[in-house]
Design a protein around this motif. Structure first.
Motif, PDB file in Angstrom:
ATOM      1  N   VAL A 243       0.851  -1.190   0.000  1.00  0.00           N
ATOM      2  CA  VAL A 243       0.000   0.000   0.000  1.00  0.00           C
ATOM      3  C   VAL A 243       0.890   1.244   0.000  1.00  0.00           C
ATOM      4  O   VAL A 243       1.775   1.366   0.852  1.00  0.00           O
ATOM      5  CB  VAL A 243      -0.918   0.011   1.239  1.00  0.00           C
ATOM      6  CG1 VAL A 243      -1.771   1.282   1.266  1.00  0.00           C
ATOM      7  CG2 VAL A 243      -1.813  -1.224   1.248  1.00  0.00           C
ATOM      8  N   PRO A 244       0.682   2.176  -0.927  1.00  0.00           N
ATOM      9  CA  PRO A 244       1.455   3.420  -0.909  1.00  0.00           C
ATOM     10  C   PRO A 244       1.275   4.177   0.395  1.00  0.00           C
ATOM     11  O   PRO A 244       0.208   4.085   1.036  1.00  0.00           O
ATOM     12  CB  PRO A 244       0.899   4.198  -2.105  1.00  0.00           C
ATOM     13  CG  PRO A 244       0.298   3.158  -2.998  1.00  0.00           C
ATOM     14  CD  PRO A 244      -0.218   2.089  -2.090  1.00  0.00           C
ATOM     15  N   MET A 245       2.292   4.922   0.796  1.00  0.00           N
ATOM     16  CA  MET A 245       2.285   5.592   2.085  1.00  0.00           C
ATOM     17  C   MET A 245       1.106   6.555   2.238  1.00  0.00           C
ATOM     18  O   MET A 245       0.490   6.633   3.306  1.00  0.00           O
ATOM     19  CB  MET A 245       3.606   6.341   2.281  1.00  0.00           C
ATOM     20  CG  MET A 245       3.724   7.040   3.647  1.00  0.00           C
ATOM     21  SD  MET A 245       3.529   5.916   5.060  1.00  0.00           S
ATOM     22  CE  MET A 245       4.947   4.846   4.842  1.00  0.00           C
ATOM     23  N   GLY A 246       0.758   7.264   1.166  1.00  0.00           N
ATOM     24  CA  GLY A 246      -0.356   8.210   1.269  1.00  0.00           C
ATOM     25  C   GLY A 246      -1.667   7.521   1.603  1.00  0.00           C
ATOM     26  O   GLY A 246      -2.426   7.988   2.474  1.00  0.00           O
ATOM     27  N   TYR A 247      -1.949   6.407   0.936  1.00  0.00           N
ATOM     28  CA  TYR A 247      -3.170   5.668   1.222  1.00  0.00           C
ATOM     29  C   TYR A 247      -3.125   5.060   2.623  1.00  0.00           C
ATOM     30  O   TYR A 247      -4.155   4.951   3.304  1.00  0.00           O
ATOM     31  CB  TYR A 247      -3.380   4.573   0.176  1.00  0.00           C
ATOM     32  CG  TYR A 247      -3.574   5.114  -1.218  1.00  0.00           C
ATOM     33  CD1 TYR A 247      -4.736   5.798  -1.572  1.00  0.00           C
ATOM     34  CD2 TYR A 247      -2.585   4.973  -2.176  1.00  0.00           C
ATOM     35  CE1 TYR A 247      -4.911   6.301  -2.843  1.00  0.00           C
ATOM     36  CE2 TYR A 247      -2.749   5.476  -3.462  1.00  0.00           C
ATOM     37  CZ  TYR A 247      -3.915   6.142  -3.784  1.00  0.00           C
ATOM     38  OH  TYR A 247      -4.091   6.646  -5.041  1.00  0.00           O
ATOM     39  N   TRP A 248      -1.937   4.645   3.065  1.00  0.00           N
ATOM     40  CA  TRP A 248      -1.833   4.084   4.401  1.00  0.00           C
ATOM     41  C   TRP A 248      -2.150   5.132   5.465  1.00  0.00           C
ATOM     42  O   TRP A 248      -2.849   4.845   6.442  1.00  0.00           O
ATOM     43  CB  TRP A 248      -0.424   3.533   4.624  1.00  0.00           C
ATOM     44  CG  TRP A 248      -0.247   2.952   5.987  1.00  0.00           C
ATOM     45  CD1 TRP A 248      -0.663   1.732   6.436  1.00  0.00           C
ATOM     46  CD2 TRP A 248       0.383   3.592   7.112  1.00  0.00           C
ATOM     47  NE1 TRP A 248      -0.341   1.560   7.756  1.00  0.00           N
ATOM     48  CE2 TRP A 248       0.302   2.684   8.203  1.00  0.00           C
ATOM     49  CE3 TRP A 248       0.994   4.815   7.309  1.00  0.00           C
ATOM     50  CZ2 TRP A 248       0.829   2.988   9.458  1.00  0.00           C
ATOM     51  CZ3 TRP A 248       1.511   5.113   8.563  1.00  0.00           C
ATOM     52  CH2 TRP A 248       1.425   4.210   9.621  1.00  0.00           C
ATOM     53  N   LEU A 249      -1.684   6.353   5.288  1.00  0.00           N
ATOM     54  CA  LEU A 249      -1.969   7.404   6.257  1.00  0.00           C
ATOM     55  C   LEU A 249      -3.472   7.698   6.314  1.00  0.00           C
ATOM     56  O   LEU A 249      -4.026   7.955   7.393  1.00  0.00           O
ATOM     57  CB  LEU A 249      -1.193   8.672   5.892  1.00  0.00           C
ATOM     58  CG  LEU A 249       0.332   8.592   6.051  1.00  0.00           C
ATOM     59  CD1 LEU A 249       0.996   9.859   5.521  1.00  0.00           C
ATOM     60  CD2 LEU A 249       0.707   8.361   7.510  1.00  0.00           C
ATOM     61  N   VAL A 250      -4.126   7.648   5.170  1.00  0.00           N
ATOM     62  CA  VAL A 250      -5.581   7.827   5.153  1.00  0.00           C
ATOM     63  C   VAL A 250      -6.256   6.698   5.934  1.00  0.00           C
ATOM     64  O   VAL A 250      -7.218   6.927   6.685  1.00  0.00           O
ATOM     65  CB  VAL A 250      -6.107   7.892   3.705  1.00  0.00           C
ATOM     66  CG1 VAL A 250      -7.635   7.903   3.683  1.00  0.00           C
ATOM     67  CG2 VAL A 250      -5.567   9.136   3.010  1.00  0.00           C
ATOM     68  N   SER A 251      -5.771   5.474   5.788  1.00  0.00           N
ATOM     69  CA  SER A 251      -6.366   4.348   6.522  1.00  0.00           C
ATOM     70  C   SER A 251      -6.155   4.492   8.022  1.00  0.00           C
ATOM     71  O   SER A 251      -7.018   4.105   8.814  1.00  0.00           O
ATOM     72  CB  SER A 251      -5.776   3.030   6.028  1.00  0.00           C
ATOM     73  OG  SER A 251      -4.447   2.855   6.486  1.00  0.00           O
ATOM     74  N   VAL A 252      -5.011   5.044   8.449  1.00  0.00           N
ATOM     75  CA  VAL A 252      -4.779   5.293   9.874  1.00  0.00           C
ATOM     76  C   VAL A 252      -5.814   6.280  10.410  1.00  0.00           C
ATOM     77  O   VAL A 252      -6.407   6.066  11.477  1.00  0.00           O
ATOM     78  CB  VAL A 252      -3.345   5.814  10.105  1.00  0.00           C
ATOM     79  CG1 VAL A 252      -3.173   6.264  11.550  1.00  0.00           C
ATOM     80  CG2 VAL A 252      -2.324   4.753   9.749  1.00  0.00           C
ATOM     81  N   ALA A 253      -6.031   7.353   9.672  1.00  0.00           N
ATOM     82  CA  ALA A 253      -7.036   8.335  10.091  1.00  0.00           C
ATOM     83  C   ALA A 253      -8.419   7.697  10.148  1.00  0.00           C
ATOM     84  O   ALA A 253      -9.216   7.977  11.065  1.00  0.00           O
ATOM     85  CB  ALA A 253      -7.030   9.528   9.132  1.00  0.00           C
ATOM     86  N   GLY A 254      -8.724   6.830   9.186  1.00  0.00           N
ATOM     87  CA  GLY A 254     -10.009   6.152   9.198  1.00  0.00           C
ATOM     88  C   GLY A 254     -10.170   5.244  10.400  1.00  0.00           C
ATOM     89  O   GLY A 254     -11.245   5.187  11.024  1.00  0.00           O
ATOM     90  N   ALA A 255      -9.104   4.526  10.780  1.00  0.00           N
ATOM     91  CA  ALA A 255      -9.171   3.646  11.940  1.00  0.00           C
ATOM     92  C   ALA A 255      -9.393   4.446  13.219  1.00  0.00           C
ATOM     93  O   ALA A 255     -10.188   4.048  14.088  1.00  0.00           O
ATOM     94  CB  ALA A 255      -7.888   2.821  12.045  1.00  0.00           C
ATOM     95  N   VAL A 256      -8.719   5.584  13.347  1.00  0.00           N
ATOM     96  CA  VAL A 256      -8.898   6.420  14.539  1.00  0.00           C
ATOM     97  C   VAL A 256     -10.335   6.931  14.619  1.00  0.00           C
ATOM     98  O   VAL A 256     -10.952   6.944  15.698  1.00  0.00           O
ATOM     99  CB  VAL A 256      -7.895   7.589  14.524  1.00  0.00           C
ATOM    100  CG1 VAL A 256      -8.192   8.563  15.655  1.00  0.00           C
ATOM    101  CG2 VAL A 256      -6.465   7.060  14.638  1.00  0.00           C
ATOM    102  N   LEU A 257     -10.909   7.345  13.500  1.00  0.00           N
ATOM    103  CA  LEU A 257     -12.296   7.804  13.492  1.00  0.00           C
ATOM    104  C   LEU A 257     -13.243   6.703  13.961  1.00  0.00           C
ATOM    105  O   LEU A 257     -14.173   6.959  14.748  1.00  0.00           O
ATOM    106  CB  LEU A 257     -12.696   8.272  12.092  1.00  0.00           C
ATOM    107  CG  LEU A 257     -12.287   9.687  11.679  1.00  0.00           C
ATOM    108  CD1 LEU A 257     -12.679   9.943  10.231  1.00  0.00           C
ATOM    109  CD2 LEU A 257     -12.953  10.721  12.594  1.00  0.00           C
TER     110      LEU A 257
END
Length: 737
Positions: A441-455
């Motif tokens: 997974v590219p780093m940009g998409y991974w950071l978005v997934s981290v934000a989604g998990a926190v939400l």
């Protein structure tokens, strides 16, 4: 404290350690800043300085380069629990001594066909020593980092040895022997793993079931087990105090916390008190201290204190995935259970943590490159209470009472039966939902997934919380950049003394050789199959096995079980599993995938073995690559009469650079710009041979050696330099030669 944690963690991401003068300068600057308001920077520098000093000590304790590959007599003491395997025994030596040589404090050795070895014994061994190393792929397990985190300064293979002194204070080994001797309904190894943290006796199938169901943490002693025992003791004292059975002269809360911590330490000593157990004991101790004196500070305080405490005791712990997973799981629970207006019902308190941990750890498992169990929330829903309330109490009590006739053995028999029933249920679940290895997974998409998990971990009613699902799933289905038409991406995987290359065009994938298998070690399952998954390969269009030798075709069966394969072609069909349905290699067969041409060749006079290797030529926009398997000089002479014997840009060195191959006429005719060599570091065959290397150097050929540079990625058809795994600098990796 947060600044200190950041400083300690920064070690994990350093490409190289600063020199001694730089560390001294950081310490002086930190001490100068402490009296002023810039103290967070001071604590960051102190944490980073201590982490660098500790890491440098570990690096300095590695085997000296001059001793690499030498066989020496080493005298030392066996520590830990030796691991018995089907081919021999593995164990660690400490305080090793050898004449006229300084050895690391800890050496990990393997003795194939060796006698039984017990913890605490002193041995004099003839050991072929090696510096810490391991296969290195772009998205795989970093064995070199693991060895450094364990502070193992050398590995080796034992050739001969003699026992100098019997075992002393080897009570853990004695306990293991008793556990393995009782009748636990076939689950003696599982009880040894649960009680002592020794998982060496578990079968490969058991590990696969645990991995597929996300329950590995239940059989390897973790914070859960130590926390459970501490919680049982704490709860027992609380119950006695509530009903007036506790002595009034003894304050119940300090006693409850003290006895609970003593129980945690006792269990930790039984488990060998390794780094994960130390981490768990520190966390339990700080939670009990928080309960006793500091509840007004909130739940995040003991977590941060434990985080710093673990890293101060062992800064290299951040190199281990278990460190990140354990603290992340606790942080998820603190976030999920804290700050809510009302309590959850008993059903919610039982079921929700499993789903929340699955969501919270999903991005972390992605970035660590670990398999993701789709059935883990369901499996842990019944496995956690079953282990915690049934199996573990029976196993610990049976271990304590094993000397009492019939009582201890009876309890262990019940514990083994309960564990066997759990394994049967988990096996059924694993058969329907095996572990999933996601693509990179590219780093940009991974950071978005981290934000989604926190939400998603936040309470209901938080604005934009439902947006967490599409943000999280973006890492599951990220947009992928396809291979350009007319080009082929070639990845030579690092599989040690063997070979495996992945060739991907825009819509097709070919695997040339499947990696080695030797005894219980199957690099096809450990390296090749996960690498294919990480590359996003869902179906193999062709698996081409150059010949049937175990170092080229040993991993084929594991790959066929893990991925659909449309066609299997082999230079030899005998010696390969029948279920593969291998077709023979046909010289002159040609095909084209997405603008890339492929052609096969095989020496018609070859009878079997290396000369019968199936050769593959790949051409993409005029850039050629030749994959030769293990052909020898006779096959090379025959190849020179074929139409494929033309100038080649990329050559896979025949037979790993053996002296029996890469003849001068063959090398001179092909005149390769670059050569790929796949081999194990310090292999017993002497590959590649110095004469062969001299021939390539005489032509000005660039050599890419997996033992020195790890995996190699080539974009054939783009005429670009390759990418090598070891170019990703990390302070624990040796620099490229």
């Amino acid at each position: 404290m947060f600044a200190l944690a950041l400083g300690l963690l920064a070690l994990r991401f350093l490409p190289a350690l600063p020199p001694a003068a730089g560390v001294l300068a950081m310490c002086v600057l930190a001490l100068m800043l402490l009296p002023f308001r810039s103290h967070p920077l001071a604590f960051f520098l102190l944490g980073l300085s201590w982490a660098c000093i500790s890491a440098q000590w570990a690096l300095d304790d590695r085997l000296q380069p001059a001793l690499d590959g030498q066989t020496r007599w080493v005298e030392g003491r066996v520590t830990g629990l030796p691991q018995q395997t089907s081919t021999g025994v593995r164990f660690e030596l400490t305080d090793g001594r050898s004449p006229k040589a300084r050895l690391p404090k800890r050496i990990r050795v393997a003795w194939h066909g060796g006698p039984p070895v017990r913890s605490g014994e002193r041995w004099r061994l003839a050991v072929t020593l090696k510096r810490p190393s391991g296969v290195l792929n772009f998205h795989g397990f970093d064995h070199e980092a693991w060895l450094l985190a364990q502070r193992i300064g050398a590995t080796g293979s034992v050739k001969d040895g003699e026992r100098l002194a019997p075992a002393r204070n080897a009570w853990r080994d004695a306990v293991r022997q008793r556990l393995m001797a009782v009748d636990a309904q076939g689950r003696e190894a599982g009880l040894a793993a649960l009680v002592l943290g020794d998982g060496s006796g578990l079968a490969a199938e058991d590990w696969r079931v645990l991995q597929d169901t996300g329950t590995v943490h239940l059989l390897v002693i973790s914070g859960q087990h130590i926390g459970l025992l501490a919680g049982l003791i704490y709860g027992l004292v609380t119950l006695l105090a509530r009903y007036g059975c506790w002595p009034p002269a003894w304050p119940w809360l300090p006693w409850a916390c003290g006895l609970a911590f003593a129980a945690a330490l006792g269990y930790g000593l039984l488990a060998g008190f390794g780094v994960p157990v130390q981490r768990a004991c520190v966390m339990v101790g700080l939670v009990l201290l928080w309960r006793l004196r500091f509840r007004h500070l909130g739940a995040w305080w003991p977590l941060l204190l434990a985080f710093n405490g673990v890293l101060i005791l062992e800064p290299l712990a951040s190199l281990q995935p278990g460190f990140w997973l354990s603290f992340a799981a606790v942080a998820v629970l603190v976030l999920a259970f804290g700050g809510r207006l009302g309590p959850w019902s008993a059903w919610q308190a039982w079921t929700r943590p499993q789903w929340l941990i699955a969501i919270g750890l999903f991005p972390l498992l992605l970035v660590l490159g670990l398999p993701i169990s789709l059935s883990a929330p369901l499996a842990n829903l019944f496995a956690v209470p079953w282990i915690s309330l049934v199996v573990l109490p029976l196993a610990l009590l049976g271990t304590v009472l094993v000397a009492v006739p019939f009582v201890g053995e009876g309890l262990l028999w019940l514990a083994g039966g309960a564990l066997d029933g759990l394994f049967r249920a988990l096996a059924l679940l694993a058969g329907h939902l095996p572990a999933w290895i996601p693509a990179e997974v590219p780093m940009g998409y991974w950071l978005v997934s981290v934000a989604g998990a926190v939400l998603l971990l936040l309470p209901r009613g938080v604005p934009l919380r439902p947006m967490g699902w599409p943000m999280l799933l973006l890492a599951v289905f990220p947009p992928r950049e396809p291979v350009p038409h007319g080009q082929v991406e070639v990845v030579q995987l690092d599989v040690g003394q063997g070979q495996a290359l992945v060739l991907r065009t825009r819509h097709h994938t070919l695997l040339y050789d499947a990696g080695p298998r030797s005894g219980e070690v199957d690099l096809g399952a450990r390296v090749v199959l996960p690498s294919l998954r990480k590359l996003g390969v869902e179906v193999l269009d062709m698996m081409l096995l150059s010949h049937a030798d175990a170092d080229h075709a040993g991993g084929a069966a594991a790959i066929a079980r893990g991925l659909p394969i449309r066609r299997v072609v082999g230079g030899e069909t005998r010696g390969l599993p029948a279920f593969l349905g291998t077709e023979p290699c046909v010289s002159g067969e040609q095909w084209e995938w997405d603008g890339v041409s492929f052609e096969l060749w095989q020496w018609p006079d070859a009878i079997s073995g290396n000369p019968k290797s199936c050769v593959l030529q790949v051409q993409a926009k005029g850039e050629r690559m030749l994959l030769t398997g293990d052909i020898d000089r006779a096959a090379e002479r025959a190849f020179l009469a074929s139409p494929l014997a033309v100038r080649t840009d990329w050559l896979q060195a025949p037979h790993h650079g053996s002296r029996s191959s890469s003849s001068w006429p063959f090398v001179q005719r092909l005149a390769p710009t670059a050569v790929l060599i796949s081999r194990g570091r310090g292999n017993a065959f002497g590959h590649p041979h110095p004469q062969v290397m001299e021939r390539y150097r005489a032509l000005g050929t660039q050599v890419y050696d997996s033992a020195e540079q790890g995996a190699v990625r080539v974009q054939l058809g783009a005429f670009l330099p390759p990418t090598v795994a070891r170019s990703q600098r990390r302070f624990w990796r040796e620099a490229l030669p």
